[in-house]
Design an enzyme around this catalytic site. Structure first.
Site, PDB file in Angstrom:
ATOM      1  N   CYS A  79       0.675  -6.059  -0.872  1.00  0.00           N
ATOM      2  CA  CYS A  79       1.388  -5.058  -0.817  1.00  0.00           C
ATOM      3  C   CYS A  79       1.555  -4.817   1.263  1.00  0.00           C
ATOM      4  O   CYS A  79       2.322  -5.101   1.894  1.00  0.00           O
ATOM      5  CB  CYS A  79       2.155  -3.932  -1.160  1.00  0.00           C
ATOM      6  N   CYS A 105      -1.269  -0.417  -3.206  1.00  0.00           N
ATOM      7  CA  CYS A 105      -1.159  -2.273  -2.908  1.00  0.00           C
ATOM      8  C   CYS A 105      -1.595  -3.032  -1.982  1.00  0.00           C
ATOM      9  O   CYS A 105      -0.864  -2.861  -1.141  1.00  0.00           O
ATOM     10  CB  CYS A 105       0.417  -2.415  -4.000  1.00  0.00           C
TER      11      CYS A 105
END
Ligand SMILES: [Zn+2]
Length: 152
Positions: A80, A77
């Protein structure tokens, strides 16, 4: 990250001066503690803690004496990874008011399912054993701190 470890009684941190491992009890995570060996004041829980298992997570949530800020993330991600250094800043400035932990939802899929995490990054604040606030999406440290402050 991962300088902190968890055992059944608390969070274990290594002394920055001598390397001695010291345990910060779950119910006193906000207390100032000095190293048992060299008496240097320990930074405490001032770095994000990687949660290794769902049982560690459950124990921490149930027993910690301070609020827990949870970052649900996964290695693939992109946003993230943008949030990770922001959370390091948030943890460093927390002054023991709360503890920042990271849950890899790829590794701990049961936690992601149990808490209904549908998009990442998701950040949640747990207080007295239950979730009190949640938000999704990447944001800078100051915004994360504002979100946490609202929840406390
Ligand atoms: Zn020491």
């Amino acid at each position: 990250m991962a300088q902190l470890e968890l055992d059944d009684r608390g969070v274990v941190v290594a002394c920055t001066a001598c390397g001695q491992k010291n345990r910060l009890a779950f119910d006193r995570l906000d207390a100032a503690v000095r190293c048992g060996k060299c008496k240097t004041e320990l930074a405490g829980a001032s770095t994000p803690l990687d949660i290794a298992s769902s049982s560690d997570f459950d124990q921490l949530i149930a027993r910690a004496g301070v609020p827990i800020v949870v970052d649900y993330w996964a290695p693939w991600c992109g946003p993230c990874h943008m949030v990770a250094p922001e959370l390091v800043k948030v943890a460093a400035r927390s002054n023991g008011r709360f503890l920042v932990v990271k849950v890899n939802t790829d590794a701990l899929t049961d936690l992601g399912q149990r808490f209904g995490i549908r998009s990442i990054p998701t950040m949640a604040v747990f207080k007295n054993g239950r979730e009190v606030k949640r938000t999704t999406g990447a944001r800078p440290a100051a915004d994360i701190e504002a979100f946490v402050t609202q929840a406390l």
